[in-house]
Scaffold this motif. Structure first.
Motif, PDB file in Angstrom:
ATOM      1  N   LEU A  21       0.825  -1.201   0.000  1.00 12.59           N
ATOM      2  CA  LEU A  21       0.000   0.000   0.000  1.00 12.59           C
ATOM      3  C   LEU A  21       0.863   1.257   0.000  1.00 12.59           C
ATOM      4  CD1 LEU A  21      -2.770   1.304   0.095  1.00 12.59           C
ATOM      5  CD2 LEU A  21      -2.732   1.100   2.586  1.00 12.59           C
ATOM      6  N   ARG A  22       1.959   1.228   0.752  1.00 17.47           N
ATOM      7  CA  ARG A  22       2.870   2.376   0.749  1.00 17.47           C
ATOM      8  C   ARG A  22       3.455   2.590  -0.646  1.00 17.47           C
ATOM      9  NH1 ARG A  22       3.999   0.634   6.144  1.00 17.47           N
ATOM     10  NH2 ARG A  22       5.609  -0.808   5.432  1.00 17.47           N
ATOM     11  N   ALA A  23       3.762   1.481  -1.346  1.00 15.89           N
ATOM     12  CA  ALA A  23       4.277   1.597  -2.709  1.00 15.89           C
ATOM     13  C   ALA A  23       3.228   2.197  -3.634  1.00 15.89           C
ATOM     14  CB  ALA A  23       4.712   0.221  -3.212  1.00 15.89           C
ATOM     15  N   LEU A  24       1.960   1.798  -3.439  1.00 14.76           N
ATOM     16  CA  LEU A  24       0.880   2.363  -4.250  1.00 14.76           C
ATOM     17  C   LEU A  24       0.742   3.862  -3.999  1.00 14.76           C
ATOM     18  CD1 LEU A  24      -1.588   2.125  -6.129  1.00 14.76           C
ATOM     19  CD2 LEU A  24      -2.950   1.562  -4.089  1.00 14.76           C
ATOM     20  N   ALA A  25       0.804   4.270  -2.730  1.00 15.12           N
ATOM     21  CA  ALA A  25       0.688   5.685  -2.395  1.00 15.12           C
ATOM     22  C   ALA A  25       1.821   6.491  -3.032  1.00 15.12           C
ATOM     23  CB  ALA A  25       0.686   5.868  -0.880  1.00 15.12           C
ATOM     24  N   ALA A  26       3.034   5.958  -2.975  1.00 17.29           N
ATOM     25  CA  ALA A  26       4.177   6.654  -3.575  1.00 17.29           C
ATOM     26  C   ALA A  26       4.018   6.735  -5.088  1.00 17.29           C
ATOM     27  CB  ALA A  26       5.473   5.936  -3.209  1.00 17.29           C
ATOM     28  N   HIS A  27       3.540   5.645  -5.688  1.00 21.64           N
ATOM     29  CA  HIS A  27       3.346   5.630  -7.134  1.00 21.64           C
ATOM     30  C   HIS A  27       2.283   6.636  -7.561  1.00 21.64           C
ATOM     31  CE1 HIS A  27       3.318   3.898 -11.170  1.00 21.64           C
ATOM     32  NE2 HIS A  27       1.998   3.924 -11.119  1.00 21.64           N
TER      33      HIS A  27
END
Length: 210
Positions: A118-124
């Motif tokens: 989820l953190r990767a999605l937010a950064a993306h």
């Protein structure tokens, strides 16, 4: 830069983009649109002119339209993150106070991996919104550039300075307002969609120690 951030396993997702500063496509608030220094007065220096690109983006109709559209896209990107965050928070709370055994540790490791995803999605999503902002700002700059040159010639300028770097003086040769007026006559709005960037896979979470 617009950021959609997941702070931690049970933390809410923060969206600084909802602030006034992030809503401006040029990255400037109305307060920043004014000259940085006090107008100290003095004689007009022939040929020396001033301009604030930030104020053009903040005050022109097309800049305001772009900022409103960017805010819509940012909120949609935030909702994508929120849709996954809520069930993760529920599962995280459910694991609190559970006995520390192999099964619980496995569930926590799996949950940690999902939080990392989820953190990767937010950064993306943040990167896509920023790419969208930069592209929209570039389009507006392209529309404004010939108008700046036109006003520059009308004012018989020989030197153009960034207004934000001027500490004070006579601002009679400030081209910003005339440029905004000309830009409003040329274009009122702008349409664009969210830029899409390649998705990078999240790194696996480190396993917990037994």
């Amino acid at each position: 830069m617009v950021r959609i951030i997941v702070l931690g396993a049970a933390a809410a997702v923060l969206l600084p983009a909802g602030s006034a500063a992030a809503q401006s496509v040029g990255g400037a608030t109305p307060a920043q649109a004014a000259p940085q220094g006090q107008p100290l007065g003095g004689p007009v220096i022939p040929g020396v002119c001033l301009l604030s690109r930030e104020a053009i983006f903040a005050n022109a109709a097309v800049g305001k339209a772009a900022s409103a559209r960017l805010n819509e896209l940012t909120q949609a990107a935030q909702r994508e993150v929120d849709a996954q965050r809520t069930p993760l928070e529920t599962e995280t709370r459910a694991l609190e106070g559970q006995p520390d055994n192999a099964q619980t540790r496995q569930r926590r490791d799996q949950l940690a991996q999902r939080w990392q995803t989820l953190r990767a999605l937010a950064a993306h999503n943040s990167q896509e919104i920023e790419a969208t902002r930069v592209k929209a700002m570039g389009r507006i700059a392209g529309e404004a550039q010939p108008l700046i040159a036109q006003v520059y010639g009308q004012k018989k300028c020989g030197l153009l300075l960034d207004r934000s770097t001027v500490l004070g003086g006579n601002f009679a040769n400030d081209l910003t307002a005339d440029t905004v007026k000309a830009l409003d006559a040329r274009i009122q709005t702008i349409t664009f969609e969210r830029e899409r960037l390649p998705q990078q896979a999240a790194a696996p979470a480190a396993p917990r120690k037994p």
